[in-house]
Design an enzyme around this catalytic site. Structure first.
Site, mmCIF file in Angstrom:
data_model
loop_
_atom_site.group_PDB
_atom_site.id
_atom_site.type_symbol
_atom_site.label_atom_id
_atom_site.label_comp_id
_atom_site.label_asym_id
_atom_site.label_seq_id
_atom_site.Cartn_x
_atom_site.Cartn_y
_atom_site.Cartn_z
ATOM 1 N N ASP A 108 0.654 -1.165 -0.001
ATOM 2 C CA ASP A 108 0.117 -0.092 0.092
ATOM 3 C C ASP A 108 0.896 1.170 -0.179
ATOM 4 O OD1 ASP A 108 -2.111 2.081 0.244
ATOM 5 O OD2 ASP A 108 -2.685 1.494 2.401
ATOM 6 N N ASP A 343 -1.848 5.612 -5.749
ATOM 7 C CA ASP A 343 -2.029 4.281 -4.489
ATOM 8 C C ASP A 343 -2.309 3.080 -4.977
ATOM 9 O OD1 ASP A 343 -2.819 3.317 -2.271
ATOM 10 O OD2 ASP A 343 -4.878 4.242 -2.316
#
Length: 490
Positions: A108, A343
């Protein structure tokens, strides 16, 4: 590969020995592999859950007016469990070599904490969520210890809270606070929230292995004992001091890249490893690709959310039509609002409502001109729109789908492969359909924070490099399976 790992082994002795090394290669697995034994792994369910999760993460980013490590709100709308569909996981070993345990964590780049479940572990609303290969929570490693409330990393984890506040929360006596001698008191528990869940954890420091011959002896991670809808740990690769790259030697922490192998939300299809490369220097063509293939866009400074990799999106092209992006996508203000976040933890790209509407309208116009017909049923099943009756095996239909490209600051144009923005599959009725794989991220009334999010589905088939040292992000079209084969043989 042996020579590379031997060179990296010297990290535990002296970091300067890595000056001539070209990087550390790790593998990423796709979460779909862990869903093969599930009773419900239909494409429609995975698309629906991924679209909901993407929207939830973007809303969480948009709703943040301060750092994400904040006290829980007094009134919370609980999220429903969402099964992962296009998340990528990284395996690490934790603890002494003789008794080390392996954990699989979601990669992440939109967060900056490395955490995993620790026994005893209670997870609410986790019954239907995949554990991504984690069979059970880990016992806190025997070689690990709680970090002090006087640690800078403790302050960073609590949004740079003063040491005095943290030591007071840890019930440190006033005389020790006043004399800065409260190092024996542990850092208070940490609350951390994502788009569709949250957790409470303790910060610990211990040995974490990244590869067979390479480990960091004093790595700071979080042991979570309670969580909401988050049964799987996360390897935060954001720009904060607690992230995985930030805790590596300088020769590894300033630059990393990954190349995500494309998938089609089919859990029964073998998905090859995706290469993750830590620390490759700009001139290290020996282990992979040429730097001349990359297009770079500068990173934007975000004073409120410094852990985000924010970039400026200037336009989106659909066919020959160039659609100028909303101005807020091109800058970040002093309150941390605006820009587009790159992201890896969000599946689908989120655009502001007016920009998305113009992109979807132009896409629909081109599809209608090519005589594609809309299917509202597929839109209701997946949460994506617009959707059409479409067969991926029809070459004429494939040629008729308009091309789509993203234009970032710095003359960085990223032309997306068709499957990255329009994917074909079978509807619940068995008819071939296809949907636009971008999403509406909402408007001004949804709070501040990033104006858009570049999701991992649109990043598939590219090597995406996060060059923190040069403050830029780069994109290069790749065959990621070939890149993995080339690097792993190096």
């Amino acid at each position: 590969m042996r020579l590379l790992l031997f060179c990296l082994l010297l990290l535990v002795i002296v970091s300067s020995s890595l000056q001539q090394c070209s990087g550390l290669l790790l593998s990423l697995a796709n979460a779909l592999a862990s869903l093969r034994r599930s009773n419900d792994t239909s494409i429609h369910r995975l698309l629906r859950s991924s679209s909901l999760r993407s929207a939830a993460r973007h809303r969480r980013h948009r709703g943040r007016h301060s750092a994400h490590r904040v006290p829980p709100p007094s009134h919370r709308q609980l999220s429903l469990p969402l099964a992962p569909g296009s998340d990528y996981t990284l395996s690490l070993s934790v603890g002494p070599p003789s008794v080390a345990s392996t954990v699989s964590l979601f990669l992440d780049t939109g967060s900056d904490l490395v955490w995993f479940p620790c026994a005893p572990f209670t997870c609410m609303l986790c019954e239907d969520k995949s554990t991504a290969g984690n069979s059970r929570p880990l016992t806190p490693p025997t070689d690990s210890r709680r970090i002090s409330c006087a640690s800078q990393l403790c302050s960073a984890a609590h949004s740079s809270a003063p040491t005095s506040d943290l030591c007071a929360a840890a019930r440190c006596p006033l005389d020790e606070i006043e004399t800065d001698s409260c190092t024996s008191h542990a850092c208070p528990p940490l609350y951390y929230a994502y788009g569709d869940g949250s957790l409470i954890a303790h910060l610990r420091r211990g040995r974490v292995g990244l590869a067979a011959s390479m480990a960091v002896e004093n790595f700071t991670f979080a042991c979570a004992h309670t969580a909401l809808a988050e049964p799987v740990g996360v390897a935060g690769f954001g720009r904060g001091p607690l992230s995985l790259p930030a805790q590596l030697a300088p020769s590894l922490s300033g630059r990393f890249s990954y190349c995500l192998v494309a998938h089609s939300f089919r859990g029964d299809r073998l998905i090859r490893p995706s290469p993750l490369i830590l620390g490759r220097s700009p001139d290290a063509a020996a282990i992979g690709s040429s730097e001349t293939d990359f297009v770079y866009t500068p990173l934007l400074h975000n004073p409120k959310h410094p852990y985000f990799y924010s970039v400026a999106l200037e336009a989106v092209s659909v066919g020959e039509t160039r659609i100028h992006a909303r101005p807020e996508l091109g800058y970040v203000d002093n309150a941390g609002n605006g820009g587009m976040v790159v992201d890896s933890g969000t599946t689908f790209t989120m655009l502001p409502s007016d920009t998305f509407a113009r992109v979807a309208e132009e896409f629909a116009r081109a599809m209608a001109a090519a005589r594609f017909t809309r299917t509202e049923d597929a839109e209701a099943q997946t949460g994506l729109a617009p959707c059409y009756h479409y067969s991926p095996s029809d070459r004429a239909a494939n040629r008729a789908v308009p091309p789509l490209a993203l234009h970032f600051r710095g003359n960085a144009t990223v032309a997306l492969p068709r499957r990255n923005y329009f994917m074909g599959f079978k509807s619940q009725e068995g008819r071939p359909v296809g949907c636009l794989m971008l999403m509406n991220g909402g408007g001004d009334d949804d709070g501040g924070g990033p104006a858009g999010t570049l999701g991992n589905f649109q990043q598939q088939g590219f090597e995406v490099v996060y060059d923190v040292d040069a403050s830029r992000v780069g994109f290069a079209r790749r065959r990621c399976t070939d890149l993995w084969d080339s690097l792993s043989r190096g």
